[in-house]
Design an enzyme around this catalytic site. Structure first.
Site, PDB file in Angstrom:
ATOM      1  N   CYS A  69       0.850  -1.202   0.000  1.00 56.83           N
ATOM      2  CA  CYS A  69       0.000   0.000   0.000  1.00 56.83           C
ATOM      3  C   CYS A  69       0.884   1.250   0.000  1.00 56.83           C
ATOM      4  CB  CYS A  69      -0.907  -0.070   1.233  1.00 56.83           C
ATOM      5  SG  CYS A  69      -1.569   1.483   1.824  1.00 56.83           S
ATOM      6  N   CYS A  72       0.259   3.850   2.699  1.00 57.54           N
ATOM      7  CA  CYS A  72       0.715   3.337   4.000  1.00 57.54           C
ATOM      8  C   CYS A  72       2.214   3.573   4.157  1.00 57.54           C
ATOM      9  CB  CYS A  72       0.459   1.837   4.117  1.00 57.54           C
ATOM     10  SG  CYS A  72      -1.274   1.369   4.011  1.00 57.54           S
TER      11      CYS A  72
END
Ligand code: ZN
Length: 147
Positions: A69, A72
């Site tokens: 991600c 993230c």
């Protein structure tokens, strides 16, 4: 007499009893001798999650993330900085949702990153989407309700 708090060790998750007015003194774990506050997020797994999320007297701010991600990964330095700033008022930890799918399922994580603030097993707040370090701190402190 100072109130004493149960503080899980960030390394071995052993529960240590620490006087509330000694939290800033950099105590060490009675079992493994590691510092009780490393100024960094704890790697949370099924085996240490209960100590930090339920039995600890400290609020726990969890970052649910995954290695694939992008947002993230971009938020990781901000979350690290927030850990340095927010300890010892709260513990910060990270759940890799790829490795800890049961934890992600338990909290019904639908998008990442998602931040969840917990205290003694109770969810105080959650927020989906990446934030900067100052926003993370502001958001977390706002939801502690004046603690
Ligand atoms: Zn320890």
């Amino acid at each position: 007499m100072s109130e004493s708090l149960l503080i899980p060790c960030p390394h071995c998750a052993a529960l240590n009893r620490v006087p509330a007015d000694r939290l800033n003194d950099g105590g060490h774990c009675g079992r493994c001798k590691a510092g009780l506050f490393a100024g960094a997020p704890v790697h949370l797994t099924e085996s240490n999650f209960g100590a930090h999320a339920q039995r600890s007297d400290l609020p726990l701010l969890v970052d649910f993330w995954a290695p694939w991600c992008g947002p993230c990964r971009s938020m990781a330095p901000a979350f690290d900085a927030a850990a340095r700033a927010l300890e010892p008022r709260m513990r910060l930890g990270k759940v890799n949702t790829e490795e800890e799918q049961a934890l992600a399922a338990r909290f019904g994580i639908r998008s990442i990153p998602t931040l969840i603030l917990l205290h003694q097993g109770r969810e105080l707040a959650r927020q989906a989407g990446a934030m900067g370090a100052e926003d993370i701190q502001r958001w977390a402190l706002a939801h502690l309700g004046g603690r």
